[in-house]
Design an enzyme around this catalytic site. Structure first.
Site, PDB file in Angstrom:
ATOM      1  N   TYR A   1       0.404  -1.422  -0.049  1.00  0.00           N
ATOM      2  CA  TYR A   1      -0.174   0.406   0.432  1.00  0.00           C
ATOM      3  C   TYR A   1       0.947   1.511  -0.041  1.00  0.00           C
ATOM      4  CZ  TYR A   1      -4.333  -2.452   0.652  1.00  0.00           C
ATOM      5  OH  TYR A   1      -5.934  -2.663   0.242  1.00  0.00           O
TER       6      TYR A   1
ATOM      7  N   LYS B   1       2.686 -15.175   3.321  1.00  0.00           N
ATOM      8  CA  LYS B   1       3.173 -16.073   2.795  1.00  0.00           C
ATOM      9  C   LYS B   1       4.689 -16.645   2.725  1.00  0.00           C
ATOM     10  CE  LYS B   1       1.859 -18.392  -1.307  1.00  0.00           C
ATOM     11  NZ  LYS B   1       0.971 -19.739  -1.333  1.00  0.00           N
TER      12      LYS B   1
ATOM     13  N   ASP C   1      -3.446 -19.155   1.766  1.00  0.00           N
ATOM     14  CA  ASP C   1      -4.046 -19.203   0.612  1.00  0.00           C
ATOM     15  C   ASP C   1      -4.740 -20.382   1.744  1.00  0.00           C
ATOM     16  OD1 ASP C   1      -1.740 -20.458   1.521  1.00  0.00           O
ATOM     17  OD2 ASP C   1      -1.451 -20.978  -0.449  1.00  0.00           O
TER      18      ASP C   1
ATOM     19  N   ASP D   1      -6.522  -6.447   4.036  1.00  0.00           N
ATOM     20  CA  ASP D   1      -7.253  -6.404   3.498  1.00  0.00           C
ATOM     21  C   ASP D   1      -8.164  -7.329   2.887  1.00  0.00           C
ATOM     22  OD1 ASP D   1      -8.774  -5.036   1.713  1.00  0.00           O
ATOM     23  OD2 ASP D   1      -7.991  -5.048   0.061  1.00  0.00           O
TER      24      ASP D   1
ATOM     25  N   ASP E   1     -12.254  -9.160   4.417  1.00  0.00           N
ATOM     26  CA  ASP E   1     -13.404  -8.359   3.153  1.00  0.00           C
ATOM     27  C   ASP E   1     -14.061 -10.421   3.517  1.00  0.00           C
ATOM     28  OD1 ASP E   1     -13.584  -6.547   2.248  1.00  0.00           O
ATOM     29  OD2 ASP E   1     -14.066  -6.791   0.053  1.00  0.00           O
TER      30      ASP E   1
HETATM   31  C1  IPM Z   1     -10.879  -1.155   3.181  1.00  0.00           C
HETATM   32  C2  IPM Z   1     -10.936  -0.857   1.425  1.00  0.00           C
HETATM   33  C3  IPM Z   1      -9.151   0.354   1.341  1.00  0.00           C
HETATM   34  C4  IPM Z   1      -7.955  -0.530   1.534  1.00  0.00           C
HETATM   35  C5  IPM Z   1      -9.337   1.143  -0.099  1.00  0.00           C
HETATM   36  C6  IPM Z   1     -11.109   1.223  -0.326  1.00  0.00           C
HETATM   37  C7  IPM Z   1      -8.310   1.813  -0.145  1.00  0.00           C
HETATM   38  O1  IPM Z   1     -10.476  -1.611   0.916  1.00  0.00           O
HETATM   39  O2  IPM Z   1     -10.649  -0.015   3.742  1.00  0.00           O
HETATM   40  O3  IPM Z   1     -10.734  -2.513   3.069  1.00  0.00           O
HETATM   41  O4  IPM Z   1      -7.813  -1.577   0.380  1.00  0.00           O
HETATM   42  O5  IPM Z   1      -7.690  -0.641   2.443  1.00  0.00           O
HETATM   43 MN    MN Z   2     -10.545  -3.515   1.728  1.00  0.00          MN
END
Ligand code: IPM
Ligand code: MN
Length: 343
Positions: free
Chosen positions: A135, A185, A218, A242, A246
């Site tokens: 990042y 990883k 993974d 990240d 999710d």
């Molecule tokens: C999150 C989002 C951000 C990230 C993006 C929008 C920059 O996906 O907060 O997880 O990748 O960190």
């Molecule tokens: Mn994210």
């Protein structure tokens, strides 16, 4: 006399504007008599950018830096090219305010249906590094738009940056079930992965009560759906974190119940708290967005400022609300009122 804190409020776009006032209301109610809050509103996000081209003017960033904490709603709009607001606003704040811990709890509440057939007890927190890795923006492109184009994104990992987030994870684990899983990883990313592992091993010696193990990213994505209760604290780098968070949001029934904190644990700069969901342009303006995740982000903010009891009040109110009414169709206002009544 209770201390007064200044909170920067960035409602942002879409449903961010609708849910953030409920986070503020929850903050007020939970901390009543203990802390007082004044708010500084910032008009930042896609709408502002489309209106006057501003993303994060320096003067506004300086004012944000001077506050005690930040409440963020959501930013984003499909009309804006990917990367502009992400890099110019969200990531800029995370980096400039040195928010090196991206804290993302996942809990499966009673009353919420997980997509997993046998979810078991899910209650873990991801400690994602927030200021390094892929990042950083290190890299570049040459010969753009030619067949010989070269594009690089370099993952930056410093011993300093890794050690501070590793320490945070161990301290957090001490307050929880005392188990850390390092996710990386290291079979392929042998330089960064090995450094992460050595730092975890070294810092771990100072916390003999905390057990730690390791999983490749993974494999971790499999465990997250096959056996999520194995996790207590997941410690990982910026990009793996990240992706994993999710997936974590999905296994606990969707990102609607997930909040997160971008934390500057050294307290040099304000930390930022936000629901994990986005601006949801499809339902914006209809008054039907669920404010639960935003309200949970207020609890994280309170915990960060040291108001553990007030934070626990919000958590308990949300938990009870979801258990009893989570499956009913309610407006933003109704959910907000129902949760507030329980605080
Ligand atoms: C999150 C989002 C951000 C990230 C993006 C929008 C920059 O996906 O907060 O997880 O990748 O960190
Ligand atoms: Mn994210």
């Amino acid at each position: 006399m209770s201390k007064t804190y200044t909170i920067a409020v960035i409602p942002g776009d879409g449903i961010g504007k609708e849910v953030t006032p409920w986070a503020q209301a929850a903050l007020e109610k939970a901390a009543e008599g203990e802390a007082a809050f004044t708010y500084e509103h910032f008009d930042l996000g896609a709408e502002r950018y489309l209106r006057d081209g501003a993303i994060l003017p320096e003067e506004e960033e300086e004012r944000i830096k001077a506050t005690d904490a930040i409440l963020l709603g959501a930013v984003g709009d499909p009309r804006i090219k990917a990367g502009i607001l992400e890099r110019g606003l969200l990531l800029k704040l995370r980096f400039d305010l040195d928010q090196y811990v991206n804290l993302r709890p996942s809990k499966l509440y009673k009353g919420v249906t997980s997509p997993l057939a046998n979810p078991g007890d899910i209650d873990f927190v991801v400690v994602r590094e927030g200021t390094e890795g892929l990042y950083c923006g290190a890299g570049g492109a040459v010969r753009r738009d030619t067949p010989a184009e070269v594009a690089t994104e370099v993952s930056i990992n410093t011993a300093y940056g890794v050690e501070r987030v590793v320490r945070y994870a161990f301290q957090l684990a001490m307050k929880r079930r005392k188990h850390i899983t390092l996710v990386h990883k290291k079979n392929v990313l042998v330089n960064a992965g090995d450094m992460w592992q050595r730092i975890v091993d070294r810092v771990g010696k100072e916390y003999p009560e905390v057990t730690h193990d390791y999983s490749h990213i993974d494999a971790a994505t499999i465990y997250l759906v096959s056996d999520p209760s194995r996790f207590d604290v997941i410690l990982t780098d910026n990009l793996f974190g990240d992706i994993l968070t999710d997936e974590a949001g999905a296994v606990v029934g969707g990102v609607g119940y997930s909040a997160s904190g971008c934390i500057n644990a050294s307290n040099e700069y304000p930390s930022m708290f936000e629901p994990i969901h986005g601006s949801a342009p499809d339902i914006a303006g209809k008054g039907i967005a669920n404010p639960t995740a935003a309200i949970l982000s207020a609890a994280m903010l309170l915990r960060h400022l040291g108001f553990d009891e007030a934070a626990a009040k919000i958590d308990a109110a949300v938990e009870a609300d979801i258990e009893e009414l989570g499956s009913t169709q309610r407006s933003t206002e109704q959910v907000g009122k129902d949760i507030l009544a329980r605080i």
